[in-house]
Structures are given as structure tokens and as C-alpha cells.
Design a protein around this motif. Structure first.
Motif, mmCIF file in Angstrom:
data_model
loop_
_atom_site.group_PDB
_atom_site.id
_atom_site.type_symbol
_atom_site.label_atom_id
_atom_site.label_comp_id
_atom_site.label_asym_id
_atom_site.label_seq_id
_atom_site.Cartn_x
_atom_site.Cartn_y
_atom_site.Cartn_z
ATOM 1 N N THR A 344 9.197 -13.533 18.265
ATOM 2 C CA THR A 344 10.296 -14.589 17.643
ATOM 3 C C THR A 344 11.471 -14.890 18.438
ATOM 4 O OG1 THR A 344 9.607 -13.732 14.925
ATOM 5 C CG2 THR A 344 11.574 -15.503 15.688
ATOM 6 N N THR A 346 14.662 -17.281 18.075
ATOM 7 C CA THR A 346 15.555 -17.769 17.460
ATOM 8 C C THR A 346 16.568 -18.950 18.850
ATOM 9 O OG1 THR A 346 15.404 -16.566 15.500
ATOM 10 C CG2 THR A 346 17.422 -18.422 15.487
ATOM 11 N N THR A 408 13.582 -22.273 14.613
ATOM 12 C CA THR A 408 12.677 -21.167 15.129
ATOM 13 C C THR A 408 11.538 -20.402 15.003
ATOM 14 O OG1 THR A 408 14.648 -19.307 13.094
ATOM 15 C CG2 THR A 408 12.176 -18.164 13.644
ATOM 16 N N ARG A 410 8.194 -18.815 16.334
ATOM 17 C CA ARG A 410 7.115 -17.070 15.916
ATOM 18 C C ARG A 410 5.979 -17.734 16.242
ATOM 19 N NH1 ARG A 410 9.769 -19.114 11.102
ATOM 20 N NH2 ARG A 410 11.041 -16.599 10.289
#
Length: 416
Positions: A344, A346, A408, A410
Motif C-alpha cells: 500500500t 499513501t 491510498t 492498494r
């Protein structure tokens, strides 16, 4: 259906229809049963009233000791008091229903009485057989209603299942369209009812939407291609200008125009649906660090796992990270932070945050939203989201609790 929604919240549409059909059948059965019960009992009472009246009239006109007076008594002790009073104050025959049951269960009765010389002569017609027949009829009606329900509920569930199955096809098509599968169609649906009309309408809407999107895509591609040549010419002409502020300003504006044309071409390719990811197994932190460094913008990079690998298209991943970092610097406030944790990524700034329409609807081209986040074309986030879709990544936009926009990304561990 407010009633079904309020009373049957956990049931599917199929069983709601079946339940409502059963409820309607029960309502009809109860209504018919009550009506038949009251009508039948009223008829029986009328018949026994006539029988009692006729028996008393025949006795009154018969000679003393006649056999027609066997069931007629003078001042019988079980005569209802109210009927006795009415008979004494009346010139004719009065009747009354007596629902009391005798010691042997030989009630109810229908009485007929008339005063004669200060006395009351009365007779009664026994209704006990009628009472038992009525109870038997009621039981039979209840049993019949239950038998009908046992047939109605499965049949209604089966019929509702056929309807729901057709509706589910339309719903699946609509869901696929909303997910971006523009070639989804319901196709022919049996019947000529509202469901087939809805299915045809959804297919027509999809055809119209596809044509409009294709027209828009072609227009965008054509405009971008047509602008590419004159923009190149402008860049070449700018090289002939003498160095100075005017040349620098013009070169920056031409560069912005060139970037806009390239973004439009990229969006056109992404809209065509022909873009495919060239996947490789790459170290996520290293790719992100190199991409952030290439932007030459002051960005803080942190990570909790330097060994995480992902199977993705590194070129498209770099494009996503670049757009998000540039957007954070252009429309937010410093510091801009990039954090990598497992699979992930961010990206967060400390500006006013994303506008409401991005949080609810997602980024839209040529819509930048809140003026406090600066100006732009609204293409950077649109391209990032489209590229994330190509590499099967999930890109979401939120605002941090303490302020600032947060994107974000993913990534899947393995290619889907």
C-alpha cells in the motif's frame, strides 16, 4: 413497497412477493369465512324463528289438548325474563334468541312467546344441531384455507422466482455498466411485460451511452492529435526567441499546453479499453522512491517494509505515483508525505483536502472543485484512477482527520 420493507426486511423480493400473496390469500379466506359464518348463522336463526312462531300460532288456534300444543308451555321456568316482559306488553308474538346452554348441552334455542290472560305461552326451537353443523362448517373452512395456502405459497414463490430471475439479469447488466463494462447487455427477455420493457430500455440506454462515450473519446483523440503538431511548432519557434523573461514565460505556457495534449491522448487511450498492463515483479519501495525523486519536488518518503515486491506494470505505477505527488504539491500544502507499507502506498498533503465531489463521485476530467486547492485541468487524478484500474489496483481518495488530502493506492500481490 413500504409494508414489505417495514415488515419483511430480511427477505428477498421473491419471498416478499410470496409472503404478500399468502397474506392476501389469508385475508380473502378469513373475509369469506367470516361472511359465510355470519350469513349461515343468520339464516339458521331466521329459519328457527319462523319454526317457533309457526308452532306457537298453530297451538293458539288449535282446540285444547291438541297434539299441536305438545311443545308449547305456559309460563315455562327457563323463559328469558326480558322476553317474558316483552310478551306481556305486546299484543302479538315476540321472538328472541337464547344462547344459554342447558345442563345436557341442549342449547341454544329460538323462543316464541305471547301473552294469554295474564300468562305467557311460549315454545322454543332447538338450535343445537344447527350449532354443531355450524362449527363443523367453520372447521372445514379453516382446513380448506390451510390446504389452499399450502398450494398458493409454493406456486407464488415459483412465479416470483421467475420474475426475480429476469429482474436479476437486468440488475446484473446495470451493475456491469456502472462498473465500466460498456458492452454489457441484457439481451432478449421473455414476455411482453414491464420487465422486458425495462430490459430493452437498459440496453437502449447502454447503446446510447456507448455511442456518446465513443464520440467523446474520438473527439478528444482527434483534438489532441491535431494540437500535437502546432504545439511542436510552437516549441520550435520558442527556441528562436532571444533569452529572457518573455521566452521563459512563453516556454512554460507551451510546455503546459504540451502536457495537456499528452494527457488528453492518454485519457483517449485509457477510454478505449485497449490498454493492458505489462507486468513485472518489482520492489515497491524502490520504484516509489525513484519516482518521487524524479519529480524533483520536496517530498518526505517513509516505509515500514523495504522488501515488499509486487507484480505490476512499473511504468503505469510510476505514472500514478507521479500524478498523485504532483497533485498534492500543486493543490495542497507542504509537507507532502509518501508512506509505503507492504503493498500500500499513501500520499498525503496538509492542504484543505479533496473537495466533496471527489470524495463522493471520484475525480472527473476538467473539474477541479474547490478554488482553495488551486487551478488545473482535473486530469491528473482522472489518469491516476484509470491507470490504477488497468493494473488492478484500488485507488481511494479521503481527507485526513487532522486536515489534508490523502490518496491510498492498494496494489495486488499477484496479478489477477
Amino acid at each position: 413497497m413500504p409494508f414489505a420493507h417495514a415488515r419483511l426486511p430480511g427477505l428477498s423480493l421473491r419471498w416478499k412477493i410470496a409472503a404478500l400473496t399468502a397474506l392476501a390469500a389469508v385475508t380473502v379466506a378469513v373475509a369469506v369465512g367470516v361472511l359465510v359464518h355470519h350469513r349461515t348463522y343468520a339464516r339458521v336463526q331466521d329459519e328457527r324463528r319462523v319454526d317457533a312462531r309457526n308452532a306457537l300460532e298453530n297451538c293458539l288456534v288449535a282446540p285444547p289438548g291438541s297434539a299441536r300444543c305438545e311443545d308449547v308451555e305456559t309460563d315455562p321456568p327457563d323463559l328469558p325474563r326480558q322476553l317474558r316482559e316483552e310478551a306481556l306488553h305486546s299484543d302479538g308474538i315476540v321472538t328472541a334468541y337464547d344462547g344459554r346452554l342447558g345442563p345436557a348441552g341442549d342449547g341454544p334455542w329460538m323462543w316464541a312467546a305471547r301473552s294469554a290472560g295474564g300468562e305467557v305461552r311460549a315454545t322454543k326451537a332447538v338450535m343445537n344441531p344447527d350449532y354443531r353443523a355450524q362449527k363443523s362448517l367453520d372447521k372445514n373452512m379453516v382446513a380448506t384455507s390451510l390446504a389452499v395456502l399450502l398450494v398458493v405459497i409454493p406456486l407464488s414463490a415459483f412465479a416470483a422466482g421467475l420474475l426475480v430471475r429476469r429482474l436479476r439479469r437486468v440488475s446484473t447488466t446495470a451493475a456491469r455498466l456502472s462498473a465500466g463494462t460498456l458492452d454489457a447487455r441484457t439481451g432478449p427477455v421473455r414476455g411482453r411485460d414491464e420487465v422486458s420493457t425495462i430490459a430493452a430500455t437498459v440496453d437502449t440506454m447502454a447503446d446510447t451511452l456507448t455511442r456518446r462515450i465513443e464520440t467523446e473519446r474520438r473527439f478528444t483523440a482527434d483534438v489532441a492529435h491535431e494540437l500535437r503538431t502546432p504545439v511542436g511548432g510552437l516549441m520550435a519557434a520558442a527556441d528562436l526567441l532571444p533569452a529572457g523573461k518573455t521566452e521563459d514565460l512563453l516556454r512554460r505556457r507551451i510546455r503546459d499546453l504540451r502536457d495537456l495534449v499528452e494527457d488528453l491522448l492518454e485519457i483517449s487511450r485509457l477510454d478505449s479499453g485497449n490498454e493492458h498492463a505489462q507486468r513485472h515483479r518489482v520492489p515497491l519501495t524502490a520504484v516509489v522512491a525513484e519516482t518521487v525523486a524524479r519529480t524533483a519536488l520536496p517530498t518526505t518518503l517513509t516505509t515500514t517494509d523495504d522488501t515488499a515486491f509486487v507484480e505490476t506494470d512499473p511504468r503505469r505505477l510510476e505514472r500514478i505515483i507521479t500524478n498523485l505527488v504532483v497533485n498534492a504539491h500543486r493543490h495542497g500544502h507542504r509537507p507532502v508525505e509518501v508512506h509505503v507499507e507492504r503493498h500500500t502506498v499513501t500520499i498525503r498533503d496538509h492542504g484543505p483536502g479533496y473537495p466533496d465531489h471527489i470524495l463522493t463521485e471520484g475525480p472527473q476530467r476538467f473539474r477541479t472543485g474547490a478554488t482553495e486547492r488551486g487551478t488545473g485541468h482535473g486530469l491528473g487524478l482522472t489518469i491516476a484512477l484509470a491507470q490504477a484500474h488497468v493494473i488492478d489496483a484500488d485507488l481511494t481518495f479521503t481527507n485526513a482527520d487532522t486536515g489534508g488530502a490523502r490518496a491510498t493506492l492498494r496494489l495486488p500481490v499477484r496479478a489477477r
